[in-house]
Motif scaffolding. Structure first.
Motif, short mmCIF file in Angstrom:
data_model
loop_
_atom_site.label_atom_id
_atom_site.label_comp_id
_atom_site.label_asym_id
_atom_site.label_seq_id
_atom_site.Cartn_x
_atom_site.Cartn_y
_atom_site.Cartn_z
N LEU A 28 -7.69 96.12 51.03
CA LEU A 28 -6.31 95.75 51.89
C LEU A 28 -6.46 95.22 53.32
CD1 LEU A 28 -3.87 93.95 51.66
CD2 LEU A 28 -2.67 95.96 50.99
N ALA A 29 -7.11 96.37 53.56
CA ALA A 29 -7.29 97.58 54.83
C ALA A 29 -8.14 95.96 56.15
CB ALA A 29 -7.58 98.36 55.25
N ALA A 30 -9.43 95.26 55.16
CA ALA A 30 -9.56 94.52 56.30
C ALA A 30 -9.27 93.12 56.34
CB ALA A 30 -10.81 93.55 54.87
N ARG A 31 -8.05 92.78 55.76
CA ARG A 31 -6.90 91.86 56.42
C ARG A 31 -5.79 91.73 56.71
NH1 ARG A 31 -9.31 86.92 57.98
NH2 ARG A 31 -10.83 86.80 57.05
N GLY A 32 -5.24 93.12 56.29
CA GLY A 32 -3.65 93.46 56.59
C GLY A 32 -3.46 95.18 56.02
N PRO A 33 -3.62 95.84 57.28
CA PRO A 33 -3.52 97.17 57.99
C PRO A 33 -2.98 97.57 57.87
CG PRO A 33 -4.58 95.38 60.08
CD PRO A 33 -4.65 94.80 58.82
N SER A 34 -1.38 97.19 58.06
CA SER A 34 -0.25 98.07 58.24
C SER A 34 0.23 97.73 56.63
CB SER A 34 1.19 96.87 58.97
OG SER A 34 1.12 95.45 58.80
N LEU A 35 0.22 96.70 55.91
CA LEU A 35 0.36 96.73 54.38
C LEU A 35 -0.33 97.00 53.66
CD1 LEU A 35 0.22 92.83 53.64
CD2 LEU A 35 2.44 93.94 53.96
N ALA A 36 -1.35 98.04 54.24
CA ALA A 36 -2.87 98.95 53.33
C ALA A 36 -1.47 100.18 53.98
CB ALA A 36 -3.92 99.46 53.42
N ALA A 37 -0.98 100.41 54.91
CA ALA A 37 -0.99 102.08 55.09
C ALA A 37 0.47 101.61 54.45
CB ALA A 37 -0.36 102.35 56.57
N ARG A 38 1.06 101.04 54.03
CA ARG A 38 2.54 101.49 53.50
C ARG A 38 2.44 101.11 52.04
NH1 ARG A 38 4.07 97.34 57.31
NH2 ARG A 38 4.96 95.53 55.81
N ALA A 39 1.34 100.84 51.12
CA ALA A 39 0.74 100.60 49.93
C ALA A 39 0.54 102.27 49.38
CB ALA A 39 -0.73 100.07 49.58
N THR A 40 2.07 102.44 48.56
CA THR A 40 1.75 103.63 47.90
C THR A 40 2.08 103.60 46.34
OG1 THR A 40 4.47 104.30 47.98
CG2 THR A 40 2.91 105.10 49.48
N VAL A 41 2.48 102.31 45.70
CA VAL A 41 2.80 102.02 44.55
C VAL A 41 2.19 100.81 44.23
CG1 VAL A 41 4.75 103.53 44.70
CG2 VAL A 41 4.73 100.88 45.03
N GLY A 42 1.92 100.63 42.32
CA GLY A 42 1.82 99.26 41.61
C GLY A 42 1.77 99.79 40.48
N ARG A 43 0.35 99.09 40.13
CA ARG A 43 0.39 99.25 38.14
C ARG A 43 -0.77 98.73 38.16
NH1 ARG A 43 3.57 94.74 39.99
NH2 ARG A 43 2.95 92.70 38.96
N ALA A 44 -1.61 99.19 36.99
CA ALA A 44 -2.93 98.82 36.84
C ALA A 44 -2.90 98.73 34.91
CB ALA A 44 -3.92 100.25 36.75
N PHE A 45 -3.94 98.30 34.50
CA PHE A 45 -4.14 97.02 33.26
C PHE A 45 -5.77 97.03 33.47
CE2 PHE A 45 -2.64 94.08 35.41
CZ PHE A 45 -3.32 93.16 35.33
N TRP A 46 -5.47 96.46 31.30
CA TRP A 46 -7.15 96.45 31.15
C TRP A 46 -7.16 95.57 30.95
CZ3 TRP A 46 -10.97 99.47 31.69
CH2 TRP A 46 -10.05 101.13 32.99
N ASP A 47 -8.27 94.17 31.08
CA ASP A 47 -8.22 93.06 30.10
C ASP A 47 -10.05 92.70 30.40
OD1 ASP A 47 -7.60 90.80 29.00
OD2 ASP A 47 -7.12 89.34 31.13
#
Length: 356
Positions: free
Chosen positions: A292-311
């Protein structure tokens, strides 16, 4: 709708309550209103990939067959069968002209170059970086957001009922589950995604194997974004493998994850019990922030949560609709490359057409 197992022989049993299984069940009910249809799932409803993905159906495909399936799925999603579970999303693609020309061969929706991006800068795009040489393209009537939970509400589902094997008898299939329990059905659709599929055979011991895909880690970041609203268009950076889906006050970010397993998932999926753990790890977060830092560095700095799964992903990235030799009353569905949401209605149509 969650129900208890039933004792009668159903006309159709669907193994797996992800988007492929749910659309197959709904399409079967549409085609055959008199059929009894039951969905069996090893876990709670929407515990797996379909409940954790962005659930965006993109108007694209890397081969003519996949493009045909994507186009057909878009038509079916907008039909009366699934219409109440989907909404159209506008989309912007940001890339160089050469990339756009190559991408246009894979899209099933019209694309037009925008003369300027200023009208979108008040929203999420204003927080993203565009480079010299970038062009912005609008995708017309192509992206769809699918409310998978709405699909689940319209079919009968038995959760916590893992199907261990499907055994062919003279009159029906016996689906064997926990504690020796058996459910009987005249037709079966198996759509288990990255989970180990039930063994399929007959009482003589003859068995049929299907599969061959690898299991891939998928992750989504959820980032606070004051400028973002649910009416903003999706933003795709194809050169960085980024998809940003704005909502009110935040944005969800899908990125390319590079972790694989060579065997299907087999545990109960609870945190710490199996690699199916849906929690975002430090490794997931680091890789997402870097992308994300390549296109949204300020967003990348605020990223702390999310979810992950498998497919499940296949080397050729092609979806599969397969049956045991000489018996089309059982069908296995596989999306092929994390494309279950995109291709589900067309694959469901093919599966039900096979078992009819």
């Amino acid at each position: 709708m969650v129900v208890r197992p039933i004792a009668v022989v159903t006309d159709l049993a669907v193994v797996g309550a992800g988007v492929l299984g749910l659309t197959a069940a709904l399409w079967a009910r549409h085609r055959h209103p008199a059929w009894t249809v039951l969905v069996l799932d090893r876990q709670q409803v929407l515990h797996g990939a379909s409940g954790h993905s962005l659930a965006i159906a993109a108007p694209s495909g890397h081969t003519p067959r996949v493009r045909e399936l994507a186009l057909r799925s878009g038509q079916l999603y907008r039909s009366g069968v699934f219409r109440e579970a989907v909404r159209d999303r506008a989309g912007l693609v940001v890339c160089r002209a050469a990339t756009a020309r190559a991408l246009s061969h894979h899209l099933t929706a019209p694309v037009r170059r925008l003369p300027a991006i200023e009208p979108y800068e008040a929203g999420l795009l204003g927080e993203l970086r565009t480079d010299a040489g970038d062009e912005v393209y609008a995708v017309g009537r192509g992206f769809l957001h699918v409310e998978v939970a709405a699909l689940a509400a319209w079919v009968d589902i038995v959760p916590d009922w893992p199907v261990v094997s499907c055994i062919r008898t003279r009159s029906c299939w016996e689906l064997r589950g926990p504690g020796g329990a058996v459910h009987r059905a005249r037709r079966v659709v198996v759509a288990v995604g990255p989970w180990a599929a039930p063994e399929v055979g007959d009482r003589s011991g003859a068995a049929w194997g299907a599969g061959g895909g690898r299991v891939k880690r998928v992750a989504v970041l959820r980032v606070p974004a004051a400028r973002a609203t649910a009416s903003d268009p999706l933003v795709v950076f194809p050169e960085e493998n980024l998809l940003l889906a704005p909502a009110d006050g935040y944005v969800e970010v899908s990125f390319l994850r590079t972790r694989w397993r060579d065997v299907p998932l087999s545990g109960d999926g609870q945190p710490g019990a199996d690699p199916a753990d849906q929690g975002l790890t430090d490794e997931d977060l680091a890789e997402g922030r870097s992308a994300l830092a390549a296109r949204g560095p300020s967003l990348a700095a605020r990223a702390t949560v999310g979810r992950a799964f498998w497919d499940t992903y296949y080397p050729d990235a092609e979806p599969r609709v397969t049956s045991p030799p000489g018996d089309r009353s059982l069908v296995r569905l596989d999306g092929g490359a994390g494309t279950g949401v995109r291709l589900a209605p067309a694959l469901a149509e093919a599966a039900i057409g096979a078992v009819e």
